[in-house]
Scaffold this motif. Structure first.
Motif, mmCIF file in Angstrom:
data_model
loop_
_atom_site.group_PDB
_atom_site.id
_atom_site.type_symbol
_atom_site.label_atom_id
_atom_site.label_comp_id
_atom_site.label_asym_id
_atom_site.label_seq_id
_atom_site.Cartn_x
_atom_site.Cartn_y
_atom_site.Cartn_z
ATOM 1 N N ALA A 61 -7.258 -31.917 -4.494
ATOM 2 C CA ALA A 61 -7.002 -31.010 -4.109
ATOM 3 C C ALA A 61 -5.606 -31.297 -2.542
ATOM 4 O O ALA A 61 -4.660 -31.296 -2.407
ATOM 5 N N ALA A 62 -6.301 -32.783 -2.387
ATOM 6 C CA ALA A 62 -5.508 -33.496 -0.983
ATOM 7 C C ALA A 62 -5.079 -34.337 -1.137
ATOM 8 O O ALA A 62 -3.838 -34.980 -0.683
ATOM 9 N N GLY A 63 -4.699 -34.495 -2.383
ATOM 10 C CA GLY A 63 -3.971 -35.713 -3.281
ATOM 11 C C GLY A 63 -4.824 -36.923 -2.655
ATOM 12 O O GLY A 63 -4.458 -38.052 -2.668
ATOM 13 N N VAL A 64 -6.569 -37.375 -2.336
ATOM 14 C CA VAL A 64 -7.262 -38.511 -2.385
ATOM 15 C C VAL A 64 -7.853 -38.198 -3.551
ATOM 16 O O VAL A 64 -9.132 -37.495 -4.005
ATOM 17 N N ASP A 65 -8.655 -39.571 -4.115
ATOM 18 C CA ASP A 65 -8.820 -39.800 -5.129
ATOM 19 C C ASP A 65 -10.585 -40.065 -4.474
ATOM 20 O O ASP A 65 -10.672 -40.755 -3.789
ATOM 21 N N ALA B 136 -7.413 -33.557 4.611
ATOM 22 C CA ALA B 136 -6.022 -33.403 4.641
ATOM 23 C C ALA B 136 -6.332 -34.471 6.157
ATOM 24 O O ALA B 136 -4.741 -34.706 5.672
ATOM 25 N N ALA B 137 -6.906 -34.454 6.518
ATOM 26 C CA ALA B 137 -6.434 -35.534 8.099
ATOM 27 C C ALA B 137 -6.638 -36.671 7.055
ATOM 28 O O ALA B 137 -5.704 -37.748 7.677
ATOM 29 N N LEU B 138 -6.921 -37.583 5.828
ATOM 30 C CA LEU B 138 -6.720 -38.284 5.294
ATOM 31 C C LEU B 138 -5.254 -38.484 4.869
ATOM 32 O O LEU B 138 -4.796 -39.419 4.988
ATOM 33 N N ARG B 139 -5.489 -37.848 4.179
ATOM 34 C CA ARG B 139 -3.629 -37.811 3.530
ATOM 35 C C ARG B 139 -2.888 -37.677 4.536
ATOM 36 O O ARG B 139 -1.947 -37.683 4.093
ATOM 37 N N GLU B 140 -2.880 -37.307 5.493
ATOM 38 C CA GLU B 140 -2.224 -36.873 6.388
ATOM 39 C C GLU B 140 -1.803 -38.454 6.995
ATOM 40 O O GLU B 140 -0.703 -38.232 7.606
ATOM 41 N N ALA B 141 -2.609 -39.336 7.212
ATOM 42 C CA ALA B 141 -2.823 -40.489 7.541
ATOM 43 C C ALA B 141 -2.639 -41.763 6.769
ATOM 44 O O ALA B 141 -2.073 -42.887 6.625
ATOM 45 N N GLY B 142 -1.860 -40.988 4.903
ATOM 46 C CA GLY B 142 -1.199 -41.328 3.722
ATOM 47 C C GLY B 142 -2.637 -42.479 3.520
ATOM 48 O O GLY B 142 -2.040 -43.505 3.020
ATOM 49 N N VAL B 143 -3.865 -41.638 3.349
ATOM 50 C CA VAL B 143 -5.097 -42.518 2.983
ATOM 51 C C VAL B 143 -5.058 -42.000 1.641
ATOM 52 O O VAL B 143 -4.813 -40.316 1.946
ATOM 53 N N THR B 144 -5.411 -42.558 0.611
ATOM 54 C CA THR B 144 -5.200 -41.647 -0.864
ATOM 55 C C THR B 144 -6.239 -41.890 -0.648
ATOM 56 O O THR B 144 -7.090 -41.612 -2.869
ATOM 57 N N GLY B 145 -7.845 -42.853 -1.045
ATOM 58 C CA GLY B 145 -9.026 -43.296 -1.861
ATOM 59 C C GLY B 145 -9.595 -42.662 -0.567
ATOM 60 O O GLY B 145 -9.739 -43.118 0.343
ATOM 61 N N HIS C 85 -19.132 -33.631 9.458
ATOM 62 C CA HIS C 85 -18.793 -33.215 10.831
ATOM 63 C C HIS C 85 -17.642 -32.123 10.952
ATOM 64 O O HIS C 85 -17.572 -32.072 12.065
ATOM 65 N N ASP C 86 -16.527 -32.716 10.477
ATOM 66 C CA ASP C 86 -15.086 -32.060 10.306
ATOM 67 C C ASP C 86 -14.755 -30.819 9.130
ATOM 68 O O ASP C 86 -14.513 -29.841 9.206
ATOM 69 N N GLY C 87 -15.959 -31.146 7.688
ATOM 70 C CA GLY C 87 -16.204 -30.084 6.774
ATOM 71 C C GLY C 87 -14.748 -30.619 5.743
ATOM 72 O O GLY C 87 -14.368 -31.842 5.837
ATOM 73 N N PRO C 88 -15.094 -30.817 4.434
ATOM 74 C CA PRO C 88 -15.056 -31.666 3.443
ATOM 75 C C PRO C 88 -12.808 -31.522 3.768
ATOM 76 O O PRO C 88 -12.731 -32.048 3.606
ATOM 77 N N GLU C 89 -13.131 -30.114 3.908
ATOM 78 C CA GLU C 89 -11.350 -30.144 3.820
ATOM 79 C C GLU C 89 -10.574 -30.291 5.093
ATOM 80 O O GLU C 89 -9.267 -30.942 4.336
ATOM 81 N N ALA C 90 -11.148 -30.512 6.468
ATOM 82 C CA ALA C 90 -10.078 -30.595 7.067
ATOM 83 C C ALA C 90 -10.382 -32.541 7.475
ATOM 84 O O ALA C 90 -9.231 -33.211 7.201
ATOM 85 N N PHE C 91 -11.606 -33.311 6.622
ATOM 86 C CA PHE C 91 -11.627 -34.476 6.296
ATOM 87 C C PHE C 91 -10.450 -34.925 5.319
ATOM 88 O O PHE C 91 -9.991 -36.081 5.665
ATOM 89 N N ASP D 275 -12.827 -32.310 -5.799
ATOM 90 C CA ASP D 275 -12.516 -31.089 -5.593
ATOM 91 C C ASP D 275 -11.681 -31.194 -4.912
ATOM 92 O O ASP D 275 -10.716 -31.213 -4.754
ATOM 93 N N VAL D 276 -12.663 -30.991 -3.828
ATOM 94 C CA VAL D 276 -11.441 -30.895 -2.571
ATOM 95 C C VAL D 276 -10.117 -32.240 -2.005
ATOM 96 O O VAL D 276 -9.467 -32.024 -1.572
ATOM 97 N N ALA D 277 -10.860 -33.176 -2.256
ATOM 98 C CA ALA D 277 -10.068 -34.566 -1.832
ATOM 99 C C ALA D 277 -8.976 -34.471 -2.914
ATOM 100 O O ALA D 277 -8.226 -34.804 -2.258
#
Length: 266
Positions: A148-152, A119-128, A111-117, A144-146
């Motif tokens: 790069a955003a620090g999300v597993d 990035a929003a997770l990581r900004e909220a403190g979600v790492t998985g 819906h938002d695209g993998p990069e924006a999605f 790969d996108v996840a």
């Protein structure tokens, strides 16, 4: 960047450290937005000894979820829950000391695209992240996108997964591998599924990454038995049934504490 070269991310480092110290892993689940003040459940989960917390982002067509999680998603959506609102709530949560793992369907990612999605997770403190309807052969981009955003991005394996595909899942998954105990939907069951033992054995041969077993783990006895075969357990429907029945954070902390004790006894 390719997913074969990615280093262990924040969820994996956390779970590996706890597992390698001899601790059985416990990951309870809550549907985001299910009640007013729902983030108090997260605090209760951490206080009860949760090692990570799975937060469901409700979706209108949850194909892999059983009746209980479907009802929880419907209730959250009826309250006006959305990905943005849930992430805004999470951003206000103080450090729990354990990682947050979002779970949802790929439609919401697109819906938002993998990069924006991500990035929003990581900004909220979600790492998985768990996306149960994303096949392993289509997971490269999001992995790969996840990362790069620090999300597993953790992938799922089931008892019916053939050996070559299982090896791919074990190699490409990040954070942990989610072992699905049954071919079916989420939900409470009277006993741990017979195929769970073989699946976790196969996964442990394929990877040193933490293996968490879920789908149907509802009681301390089941959690104790699951811990004999896997590194830890995911508990979702049993938690959400209690929430739907009116249980508050203190009630859930007490319930999860019984699972924690059972896992620690193994």
């Amino acid at each position: 960047m390719t997913n074969q070269t990615l280093a262990a991310g924040p969820v994996e480092r956390h779970l590996r450290a706890r597992r390698d110290a001899g601790r059985g892993l416990l990951m309870p689940y809550v549907t985001g937005g299910i009640t007013p003040g729902w983030t108090r459940y997260l605090e209760a989960f951490a206080a009860a000894g949760g090692d990570a917390i799975e937060v469901g982002l409700p979706f209108s067509d949850p194909t892999l979820d059983g009746v209980t999680i479907q009802q929880a998603s419907e209730a959250a959506l009826a309250r006006g829950a959305s990905t943005r609102r849930i992430l805004a709530d999470l951003a206000e949560v103080r450090d729990l000391g354990v990682p947050l793992v979002a779970s949802t369907y790929y439609n919401l990612v697109l819906h938002d695209g993998p990069e924006a999605f991500c990035a929003a997770l990581r900004e909220a403190g979600v790492t998985g992240l768990i996306v149960p309807d994303l096949p392993v052969h289509e997971a490269d981009e999001l992995t790969d996108v996840a990362a790069a955003a620090g999300v597993d991005l953790a992938l799922l394996a089931s008892p019916a997964t053939p050996e070559p595909r299982l090896a791919e899942i074990a190699r490409r998954s990040r954070g942990f591998v989610y072992a699905v105990s049954v071919m079916g939907t989420t939900g409470e069951r009277a006993a741990l599924a017979s195929g769970a033992t073989e699946l976790t054995t196969r996964l442990r041969r394929a990877t040193d990454r933490p293996v968490l077993l879920g789908f149907g783990i509802s009681t301390p006895d089941q959690a104790r038995e699951a811990r004999r075969h896997a590194d830890g357990v995911v508990v979702g429907a049993a938690v959400m049934r209690r929430v739907l029945d009116g249980a508050g954070p203190d009630d859930l902390r007490a319930f999860l504490a019984t699972l924690r004790r059972a896992i620690d006894q193994e």
